[in-house]
Motif scaffolding. Sequence first.
Motif, PDB file in Angstrom:
ATOM      1  N   THR A 285       0.835  -1.195   0.000  1.00  0.00           N
ATOM      2  CA  THR A 285       0.000   0.000   0.000  1.00  0.00           C
ATOM      3  C   THR A 285       0.873   1.249   0.000  1.00  0.00           C
ATOM      4  O   THR A 285       1.809   1.359   0.792  1.00  0.00           O
ATOM      5  CB  THR A 285      -0.925   0.011   1.229  1.00  0.00           C
ATOM      6  OG1 THR A 285      -1.786  -1.128   1.181  1.00  0.00           O
ATOM      7  CG2 THR A 285      -1.763   1.272   1.284  1.00  0.00           C
ATOM      8  N   ASP A 289      -2.635   5.387  -2.139  1.00  0.00           N
ATOM      9  CA  ASP A 289      -3.647   4.329  -2.065  1.00  0.00           C
ATOM     10  C   ASP A 289      -4.600   4.600  -0.908  1.00  0.00           C
ATOM     11  O   ASP A 289      -5.795   4.292  -0.987  1.00  0.00           O
ATOM     12  CB  ASP A 289      -2.987   2.962  -1.853  1.00  0.00           C
ATOM     13  CG  ASP A 289      -2.313   2.420  -3.102  1.00  0.00           C
ATOM     14  OD1 ASP A 289      -2.626   2.899  -4.216  1.00  0.00           O
ATOM     15  OD2 ASP A 289      -1.453   1.529  -2.967  1.00  0.00           O
ATOM     16  N   GLN A 293      -8.329   4.483  -2.716  1.00  0.00           N
ATOM     17  CA  GLN A 293      -8.430   3.145  -3.282  1.00  0.00           C
ATOM     18  C   GLN A 293      -9.246   2.237  -2.362  1.00  0.00           C
ATOM     19  O   GLN A 293      -8.997   2.179  -1.140  1.00  0.00           O
ATOM     20  CB  GLN A 293      -7.050   2.567  -3.531  1.00  0.00           C
ATOM     21  CG  GLN A 293      -6.259   3.362  -4.585  1.00  0.00           C
ATOM     22  CD  GLN A 293      -7.015   3.503  -5.898  1.00  0.00           C
ATOM     23  OE1 GLN A 293      -7.254   2.517  -6.588  1.00  0.00           O
ATOM     24  NE2 GLN A 293      -7.405   4.728  -6.248  1.00  0.00           N
TER      25      GLN A 293
END
Length: 312
Positions: A285, A289, A293
């Motif tokens: 990650t 992100d 995300q």
Amino acid sequence: MTGRTEQVRFRSPGMAWDLAGVLHLPADFDEDGSYPAIVSVHPIGSCKEQTAGNVYAKALAEAGHVVLVFDASFQGESGGQPRLVEDPAQRVEDIRVAIDHLVTLPYVDADRIGGIGVCGGGGYVISATMTDRRIKAVTSITGVNFGRLSRESFSQYAPIAVLEQMAAQRTTEARGEDARVDDFLPESVEAGKKAGVDDIDMLEATDYYKTDRGRTPGGATSATFSRRAAAVGWDAFFDAELLLTRPLLVVIGDKPGGFGAYRDGQEIYGRAASEDKRLLVLPDTSHYDLYDQPEPTGKAIEAAAEFFGTHL
């Protein structure tokens, strides 16, 4: 279920301008009820409509909290002159002003107020928690110490030289010249790569802020150069060993980047005086992100909702 939102404007006595905010309310909101509340603090160069609002505030309201996200002074729809100033001391004061507003709302339980921040907002809300005891628990999402960042990569590791430039520029502006405003990011990912940028944070920030993925009118990604000197001498984590006693949740990704959230997250977790503290490192990650995300933000939101549910 999706809650409702309300546009608000507020200020503290003696403040010369309003802050513009959005209240995110639970789907089953009842004005006669009593709710825990959270202040959500946006990143550097961001605004209330981006990740701090449309991801984290929205989700925490769905979890049953009243969440206030607002534009920083001098930025977005909030007041203050000159524009595009990123002053850490004012940013922390803005958080206190937001709490001032929350405690006037009849449906907010003033004894159950928390704070969450993303990127630079994570550093700011940690700093505010150290000196405003109304904040009972704090969560940092990929939080960054903007003072450390300003002294290091944002000044090319030459802070004194940059401070000299800022001083000269401020003198020029005081004598009537236009302010110098710098964009933190290249115009596009392609332009950044062409200019030799290869840092994951810079490129992913550009992808978030400069495309339809995250671009909004209030997210300027820029700052007045002469007013950035205050950040060079500031430290989000100053005296954390003594003053940061509230429950703390730190969420970071395991992909380090130039903005330093991985490093800063490890540092504040280690330094905090909090007896109840948790460090969540999400695998595979990156910093951005954790802006939008679904999988990593879902994990961060789940952890934050559980954390605030326990401590508020």
